[in-house]
Design a protein around this motif. Structure first.
Motif, mmCIF file in Angstrom:
data_model
loop_
_atom_site.group_PDB
_atom_site.id
_atom_site.type_symbol
_atom_site.label_atom_id
_atom_site.label_comp_id
_atom_site.label_asym_id
_atom_site.label_seq_id
_atom_site.Cartn_x
_atom_site.Cartn_y
_atom_site.Cartn_z
ATOM 1 N N ILE A 1 0.881 -1.288 0.068
ATOM 2 C CA ILE A 1 0.094 -0.073 0.059
ATOM 3 C C ILE A 1 0.911 1.267 -0.071
ATOM 4 C CG2 ILE A 1 -1.892 -1.172 1.134
ATOM 5 C CD1 ILE A 1 -1.089 0.240 3.792
ATOM 6 N N GLY A 2 2.257 1.216 0.202
ATOM 7 C CA GLY A 2 3.472 2.297 -0.075
ATOM 8 C C GLY A 2 3.011 3.145 1.342
ATOM 9 N N LYS A 3 2.717 2.810 2.440
ATOM 10 C CA LYS A 3 2.903 3.545 3.538
ATOM 11 C C LYS A 3 2.611 2.739 4.840
ATOM 12 C CE LYS A 3 -2.292 4.102 3.506
ATOM 13 N NZ LYS A 3 -3.538 5.257 3.342
ATOM 14 N N LYS A 4 3.099 3.317 5.818
ATOM 15 C CA LYS A 4 3.260 2.640 7.207
ATOM 16 C C LYS A 4 2.951 3.818 8.461
ATOM 17 C CE LYS A 4 4.230 -0.650 10.172
ATOM 18 N NZ LYS A 4 3.016 -1.955 10.283
ATOM 19 N N GLU A 5 2.290 3.391 9.449
ATOM 20 C CA GLU A 5 2.153 4.485 10.568
ATOM 21 C C GLU A 5 3.121 4.364 11.490
ATOM 22 O OE1 GLU A 5 -1.315 5.002 13.987
ATOM 23 O OE2 GLU A 5 -1.997 5.557 12.099
ATOM 24 N N PHE A 6 3.727 5.469 11.989
ATOM 25 C CA PHE A 6 4.700 5.551 13.024
ATOM 26 C C PHE A 6 4.731 6.642 13.850
ATOM 27 C CE2 PHE A 6 9.087 6.591 14.566
ATOM 28 C CZ PHE A 6 9.416 5.297 15.266
ATOM 29 N N TRP A 7 4.513 6.434 15.218
ATOM 30 C CA TRP A 7 4.316 7.590 16.002
ATOM 31 C C TRP A 7 3.025 8.584 15.859
ATOM 32 C CZ3 TRP A 7 7.026 7.923 20.496
ATOM 33 C CH2 TRP A 7 7.106 8.985 21.023
ATOM 34 N N SER A 8 2.283 7.850 15.188
ATOM 35 C CA SER A 8 0.755 8.240 14.673
ATOM 36 C C SER A 8 0.811 9.238 13.593
ATOM 37 C CB SER A 8 0.261 9.167 16.114
ATOM 38 O OG SER A 8 -0.098 8.173 17.025
ATOM 39 N N LEU A 9 2.143 8.979 12.856
ATOM 40 C CA LEU A 9 2.244 9.719 11.621
ATOM 41 C C LEU A 9 2.056 8.654 10.431
ATOM 42 C CD1 LEU A 9 5.570 11.786 12.576
ATOM 43 C CD2 LEU A 9 3.153 12.420 12.774
ATOM 44 N N SER A 10 1.226 9.167 9.430
ATOM 45 C CA SER A 10 1.208 8.336 8.053
ATOM 46 C C SER A 10 2.210 8.395 7.363
ATOM 47 C CB SER A 10 -0.088 8.667 7.316
ATOM 48 O OG SER A 10 -0.301 7.503 6.132
ATOM 49 N N LEU A 11 3.175 7.453 7.007
ATOM 50 C CA LEU A 11 4.617 7.866 6.476
ATOM 51 C C LEU A 11 4.659 7.007 5.010
ATOM 52 C CD1 LEU A 11 6.937 7.544 9.267
ATOM 53 C CD2 LEU A 11 6.222 9.395 8.369
ATOM 54 N N LEU B 1 20.891 9.203 12.017
ATOM 55 C CA LEU B 1 21.928 8.384 10.871
ATOM 56 C C LEU B 1 21.181 7.091 10.421
ATOM 57 C CD1 LEU B 1 25.073 8.159 13.286
ATOM 58 C CD2 LEU B 1 24.936 9.571 11.104
ATOM 59 N N GLY B 2 21.222 7.023 9.039
ATOM 60 C CA GLY B 2 20.442 6.299 8.257
ATOM 61 C C GLY B 2 19.072 6.282 8.594
ATOM 62 N N THR B 3 18.606 7.428 8.166
ATOM 63 C CA THR B 3 17.084 7.850 8.418
ATOM 64 C C THR B 3 16.096 6.860 7.803
ATOM 65 O OG1 THR B 3 15.723 9.656 8.592
ATOM 66 C CG2 THR B 3 17.016 9.547 6.541
ATOM 67 N N GLY B 4 16.235 6.383 6.515
ATOM 68 C CA GLY B 4 15.314 5.728 5.711
ATOM 69 C C GLY B 4 14.314 6.561 5.321
ATOM 70 N N CYS B 5 13.177 6.157 5.698
ATOM 71 C CA CYS B 5 11.801 7.079 5.290
ATOM 72 C C CYS B 5 11.538 8.087 6.240
ATOM 73 C CB CYS B 5 10.460 5.908 5.585
ATOM 74 S SG CYS B 5 10.140 5.731 6.975
ATOM 75 N N GLY B 6 12.637 8.194 7.111
ATOM 76 C CA GLY B 6 12.684 9.693 8.081
ATOM 77 C C GLY B 6 12.006 9.474 9.138
ATOM 78 N N CYS B 7 11.426 8.178 9.687
ATOM 79 C CA CYS B 7 10.437 7.932 10.830
ATOM 80 C C CYS B 7 10.738 8.524 12.109
ATOM 81 C CB CYS B 7 10.010 6.633 10.850
ATOM 82 S SG CYS B 7 11.417 5.458 11.117
ATOM 83 N N ILE B 8 12.041 8.172 12.298
ATOM 84 C CA ILE B 8 12.748 8.709 13.803
ATOM 85 C C ILE B 8 12.953 10.338 13.673
ATOM 86 C CG2 ILE B 8 14.616 8.711 15.283
ATOM 87 C CD1 ILE B 8 15.084 5.799 14.414
ATOM 88 N N ALA B 9 13.303 10.824 12.661
ATOM 89 C CA ALA B 9 13.590 12.298 12.624
ATOM 90 C C ALA B 9 12.332 13.125 12.513
ATOM 91 C CB ALA B 9 14.530 12.429 11.226
ATOM 92 N N LEU B 10 11.350 12.508 11.709
ATOM 93 C CA LEU B 10 9.970 13.091 11.685
ATOM 94 C C LEU B 10 9.312 12.916 12.783
ATOM 95 C CD1 LEU B 10 9.224 11.467 8.159
ATOM 96 C CD2 LEU B 10 9.729 13.991 8.408
ATOM 97 N N ALA B 11 9.441 11.956 13.759
ATOM 98 C CA ALA B 11 8.538 11.982 15.078
ATOM 99 C C ALA B 11 9.174 12.767 15.845
ATOM 100 C CB ALA B 11 8.739 10.487 15.551
ATOM 101 N N LEU B 12 10.652 13.102 15.913
ATOM 102 C CA LEU B 12 11.142 14.144 16.915
ATOM 103 C C LEU B 12 10.924 15.490 16.375
ATOM 104 C CD1 LEU B 12 14.714 12.241 17.272
ATOM 105 C CD2 LEU B 12 12.855 12.545 18.988
ATOM 106 N N ALA B 13 10.817 15.743 15.025
ATOM 107 C CA ALA B 13 10.619 17.159 14.560
ATOM 108 C C ALA B 13 8.981 17.505 14.770
ATOM 109 C CB ALA B 13 10.951 17.095 13.084
ATOM 110 N N SER B 14 8.323 16.392 14.510
ATOM 111 C CA SER B 14 6.718 16.866 14.974
ATOM 112 C C SER B 14 6.468 17.122 16.386
ATOM 113 C CB SER B 14 5.971 15.555 14.380
ATOM 114 O OG SER B 14 6.110 14.457 15.404
#
Length: 277
Positions: A74-84, A119-132
């Motif tokens: 489906i091209g997406k995954k939820e992480f930290w309540s963010l749809s990525l 480091l090694g952000t991938g789809c950005g899940c960790i960075a995006l969760a922190l920034a949000s």
């Protein structure tokens, strides 16, 4: 064919896969193709699915029966309540990695820490969760795969986050500044474990999963070099296998970190080790 008939057929097919929720998988795929919520699907089981939608659904079922992860289908995954957005160039975010986010946030609370490197952000899940969660902080995510960077940037755009930047770098190769916190979910599976990986994992990028030195090659590389890129009293947080706690802690000690602590994941397995400069 209506929704009820298709779901019954899809569930029957998906029952051939182990350790999955066949009904949920079928409902998620149907929700994706029809662009409707699962609750709508449940309430409209007599709705007639178009021939074009049926063709797409049957193709997705075939791929799922080959163990391809739902997130890639489906091209997406939820992480930290963010749809990525995710693709096969990025790891699929996992709930246990949220422990890394939690521990980083704890160290950003009530401090003057304002800068984070992922480091090694991938789809950005960790960075995006922190920034949000921390609009007053500036987060940088780096990855050696350009397509991953493109996806991470698109996720930041979709989430309307302007306190985050992504760029291409092999670990620290293009980094030229210091940070208050460095976080990483690096590859930590050993070469010997390839043959016993679950089928779903084989669809994910091996460069983000497999590492040398019994799975500790990338972790050692990061810990060894991180102090150069950390501000005084800054923190390094790394995700690792639950079997690697002792060896990872030894690496933190070897390279001069203090206040070394390991935290468990939601299953109680040792998963995140942190150390302070």
């Amino acid at each position: 064919m209506n929704i009820e008939s298709w779901l019954n057929l899809a569930i029957l097919q998906l029952n051939n896969l182990d350790n999955i929720n066949s009904r949920l998988d079928a409902e998620v795929l149907l929700s994706h193709i029809l662009n409707r919520s699962i609750s709508w699907i449940i309430c409209n089981n007599s709705y007639i699915i178009s021939d074009n939608d049926l063709k797409q659904l049957n193709n997705l079922i075939k791929r799922r029966l080959n163990s391809e992860p739902i997130a890639y289908l489906i091209g997406k995954k939820e992480f930290w309540s963010l749809s990525l957005i995710v693709s096969r160039s990025t790891l699929i975010p996992r709930p246990d990695t949220e422990i890394l986010v939690e521990q980083a946030l704890m160290r950003l609370e009530n401090t003057n820490f304002k800068t984070v490197l992922d480091l090694g952000t991938g789809c950005g899940c960790i960075a995006l969760a922190l920034a949000s969660m921390k609009s007053n902080c500036y987060v940088i995510g780096i990855d050696c795969i350009q397509e991953s960077i493109n996806i991470a940037r698109k996720n930041a755009e979709n989430l309307h986050l302007d306190n985050i930047t992504f760029f291409n770098s092999f670990w620290f190769s293009s980094v030229n500044r210091k940070f208050d916190i460095i976080v990483s979910n690096p590859p930590y599976i050993s070469l010997k474990e390839i043959d016993i990986l679950e089928k779903e994992l084989l669809f994910e990028p091996m460069i983000a999963l497999i590492s040398t030195s019994s799975g500790l090659g990338s972790i050692n590389y990061i810990i060894k070099r991180s102090k150069k890129y950390l501000n005084n009293k800054g923190w390094l947080l790394i995700e690792h296998s639950w079997m690697q706690k002792v060896r990872v802690q030894k690496l933190f000690k070897k390279y001069g970190f203090i206040n070394i602590i390991t935290y468990p994941d939601y299953s109680g397995h040792d998963r995140i080790t942190v150390g302070q400069k």
